[in-house]
Scaffold this motif. Structure first.
Motif, mmCIF file in Angstrom:
data_model
loop_
_atom_site.group_PDB
_atom_site.id
_atom_site.type_symbol
_atom_site.label_atom_id
_atom_site.label_comp_id
_atom_site.label_asym_id
_atom_site.label_seq_id
_atom_site.Cartn_x
_atom_site.Cartn_y
_atom_site.Cartn_z
ATOM 1 N N LEU A 92 -8.723 7.377 3.945
ATOM 2 C CA LEU A 92 -7.405 7.548 4.009
ATOM 3 C C LEU A 92 -6.887 6.797 2.798
ATOM 4 O O LEU A 92 -6.008 7.461 1.923
ATOM 5 C CB LEU A 92 -6.678 6.979 5.190
ATOM 6 C CG LEU A 92 -6.671 7.942 6.537
ATOM 7 C CD1 LEU A 92 -6.001 7.192 7.637
ATOM 8 C CD2 LEU A 92 -6.051 9.341 6.165
ATOM 9 N N ALA A 93 -7.216 5.691 2.551
ATOM 10 C CA ALA A 93 -6.847 4.914 1.483
ATOM 11 C C ALA A 93 -7.263 5.771 0.133
ATOM 12 O O ALA A 93 -6.596 5.662 -0.867
ATOM 13 C CB ALA A 93 -7.235 3.366 1.490
ATOM 14 N N GLN A 94 -8.571 6.055 0.039
ATOM 15 C CA GLN A 94 -9.009 6.816 -1.126
ATOM 16 C C GLN A 94 -8.160 8.004 -1.497
ATOM 17 O O GLN A 94 -7.931 8.382 -2.416
ATOM 18 C CB GLN A 94 -10.538 7.372 -0.917
ATOM 19 C CG GLN A 94 -11.469 6.224 -0.636
ATOM 20 C CD GLN A 94 -12.611 6.563 0.030
ATOM 21 O OE1 GLN A 94 -13.027 8.077 -0.250
ATOM 22 N NE2 GLN A 94 -13.496 5.856 0.779
ATOM 23 N N ALA A 95 -7.858 8.844 -0.265
ATOM 24 C CA ALA A 95 -7.190 10.145 -0.417
ATOM 25 C C ALA A 95 -5.500 9.817 -0.855
ATOM 26 O O ALA A 95 -5.079 10.509 -1.745
ATOM 27 C CB ALA A 95 -6.853 10.863 0.799
ATOM 28 N N GLN A 96 -4.861 8.894 -0.536
ATOM 29 C CA GLN A 96 -3.791 8.251 -1.239
ATOM 30 C C GLN A 96 -3.745 7.845 -2.585
ATOM 31 O O GLN A 96 -2.770 8.363 -3.139
ATOM 32 C CB GLN A 96 -3.076 7.056 -0.082
ATOM 33 C CG GLN A 96 -1.710 6.849 -0.371
ATOM 34 C CD GLN A 96 -1.552 5.456 0.320
ATOM 35 O OE1 GLN A 96 -1.713 4.421 0.043
ATOM 36 N NE2 GLN A 96 -0.383 5.412 1.244
ATOM 37 N N ALA A 97 -4.963 7.356 -2.810
ATOM 38 C CA ALA A 97 -4.783 6.698 -4.289
ATOM 39 C C ALA A 97 -5.249 8.048 -5.067
ATOM 40 O O ALA A 97 -4.579 8.138 -6.156
ATOM 41 C CB ALA A 97 -5.963 5.847 -4.411
ATOM 42 N N ALA A 98 -6.140 9.064 -4.650
ATOM 43 C CA ALA A 98 -6.340 10.239 -5.547
ATOM 44 C C ALA A 98 -5.260 10.981 -5.719
ATOM 45 O O ALA A 98 -5.075 11.711 -6.738
ATOM 46 C CB ALA A 98 -7.579 10.879 -4.843
ATOM 47 N N VAL A 99 -4.342 11.033 -4.709
ATOM 48 C CA VAL A 99 -3.312 12.036 -4.658
ATOM 49 C C VAL A 99 -2.218 11.723 -5.787
ATOM 50 O O VAL A 99 -1.415 12.557 -6.208
ATOM 51 C CB VAL A 99 -2.673 12.711 -3.291
ATOM 52 C CG1 VAL A 99 -1.893 11.263 -3.191
ATOM 53 C CG2 VAL A 99 -1.731 13.789 -3.531
ATOM 54 N N ARG A 100 -2.387 10.501 -6.244
ATOM 55 C CA ARG A 100 -1.449 9.892 -7.232
ATOM 56 C C ARG A 100 -2.150 9.685 -8.633
ATOM 57 O O ARG A 100 -1.323 9.015 -9.322
ATOM 58 C CB ARG A 100 -0.718 8.654 -6.752
ATOM 59 C CG ARG A 100 0.142 8.602 -5.438
ATOM 60 C CD ARG A 100 0.717 7.409 -4.812
ATOM 61 N NE ARG A 100 1.682 7.505 -3.614
ATOM 62 C CZ ARG A 100 1.135 8.053 -2.320
ATOM 63 N NH1 ARG A 100 -0.111 8.012 -2.172
ATOM 64 N NH2 ARG A 100 2.028 8.180 -1.525
ATOM 65 N N GLY A 101 -3.372 10.123 -8.624
ATOM 66 C CA GLY A 101 -3.872 10.061 -9.872
ATOM 67 C C GLY A 101 -4.844 9.143 -10.251
ATOM 68 O O GLY A 101 -5.429 8.718 -11.250
ATOM 69 N N VAL A 102 -5.002 8.180 -9.164
ATOM 70 C CA VAL A 102 -6.067 6.982 -9.418
ATOM 71 C C VAL A 102 -7.214 7.401 -9.398
ATOM 72 O O VAL A 102 -7.630 8.131 -8.405
ATOM 73 C CB VAL A 102 -5.513 5.796 -8.375
ATOM 74 C CG1 VAL A 102 -6.502 4.897 -8.494
ATOM 75 C CG2 VAL A 102 -4.082 5.412 -8.608
ATOM 76 N N PRO A 103 -8.393 6.961 -10.337
ATOM 77 C CA PRO A 103 -9.700 7.328 -10.040
ATOM 78 C C PRO A 103 -10.362 6.537 -8.800
ATOM 79 O O PRO A 103 -10.694 5.511 -8.731
ATOM 80 C CB PRO A 103 -10.330 6.795 -11.205
ATOM 81 C CG PRO A 103 -9.236 6.640 -12.295
ATOM 82 C CD PRO A 103 -7.951 6.241 -11.369
ATOM 83 N N ALA A 104 -10.028 7.382 -7.564
ATOM 84 C CA ALA A 104 -10.680 6.720 -6.354
ATOM 85 C C ALA A 104 -11.994 7.115 -5.783
ATOM 86 O O ALA A 104 -12.464 8.308 -6.083
ATOM 87 C CB ALA A 104 -9.454 7.079 -5.305
ATOM 88 N N GLY A 105 -12.903 6.130 -5.258
ATOM 89 C CA GLY A 105 -14.123 6.376 -4.748
ATOM 90 C C GLY A 105 -14.534 5.466 -3.576
ATOM 91 O O GLY A 105 -13.436 4.843 -3.253
ATOM 92 N N ALA A 106 -15.502 5.880 -3.114
ATOM 93 C CA ALA A 106 -15.935 5.064 -1.747
ATOM 94 C C ALA A 106 -16.726 3.902 -2.127
ATOM 95 O O ALA A 106 -17.386 4.031 -3.102
ATOM 96 C CB ALA A 106 -17.078 6.109 -1.063
#
Length: 220
Positions: A92-106
């Motif tokens: 959930l935290a990854q998805a929240q970051a990614a939808v705002r353009g942050v390079p998110a990963g596991a």
């Protein structure tokens, strides 16, 4: 803009947070898009934190995260930050970051404390990327509170989020080493200079903040 999870509040997590001068300033500069100005010294920030229980959040599970990137100097607002990586154990935290353009990963972050010795490790697929060792005390004599601005890119647009925080740092506090352990991973470009040149930092067992904070679109 769709949002897979609403804004979140995180309270009283365990956080290590500090900044340094990089070994390769030009590599750091290459991590941000044209038009964004970095600080003259190309300084880098790192945050490693652990949320031990879901009740410390407004809607997330327990999770851990490591985020890092260069600090910016924006003409309209001064200091801001740019994430080059945000590695979290929470989908959930990854998805929240990614939808705002942050390079998110596991990824997984641990913070282990034995006496005054603290060791924080960020891992991806079981392999350690960053290991921080520090000496800490237990006394809290002050509170840090305020807002930090983050900038990210989504498509051809840049977005800014102003994130409120309240941190309760312990004293004494001393970083002993910061090791970047995976030369083939993108985070290696942000490794600190040798010898280590720290600019600021703290460990707080009671760190509270909002995700993502107030937002607004801009071309900067």
């Amino acid at each position: 803009m769709s949002q897979p999870v609403p804004p979140q509040l995180v309270v009283h997590c365990r956080m290590l947070h500090f900044g340094w001068l990089p070994a390769d300033p030009e590599a750091v500069a290459a991590t941000v898009p044209p038009g964004l100005r970095l600080r003259d010294d190309r300084r880098v920030f790192l945050q490693q934190y652990v949320v031990d229980d879901a009740v410390q959040t407004s809607g997330l599970d327990s999770y851990s995260a490591t985020g890092l990137g260069p600090e910016l100097d924006l003409p309209d607002s001064g200091a801001a930050r740019w994430y080059t990586q945000h590695l979290s154990s929470s989908p959930l935290a990854q998805a929240q970051a990614a939808v705002r353009g942050v390079p998110a990963g596991a990824g997984r972050t641990t913070i282990e404390i034995t006496g005054q010795a603290l060791v924080a490790v960020a891992e991806v697929d079981g392999a350690a990327l960053i290991r921080t060792t520090a000496r800490i005390g237990r006394q809290v004599t002050r509170v840090y509170r305020g807002h930090t601005r983050y900038v990210s890119r989504l498509g051809d647009r840049l977005t800014g989020a102003c994130c409120p925080y309240v941190f309760e740092p312990v004293t004494p506090f001393e970083i002993e080493s910061v090791e970047f352990l995976a030369p083939d991973h993108p985070v290696f470009a942000l490794r600190p200079a040798n010898p280590l040149e720290l600019l600021w930092g703290f460990y707080s067992p009671r760190s509270s903040f909002a995700l993502p904070g107030s937002e607004g679109w801009s071309r900067y």
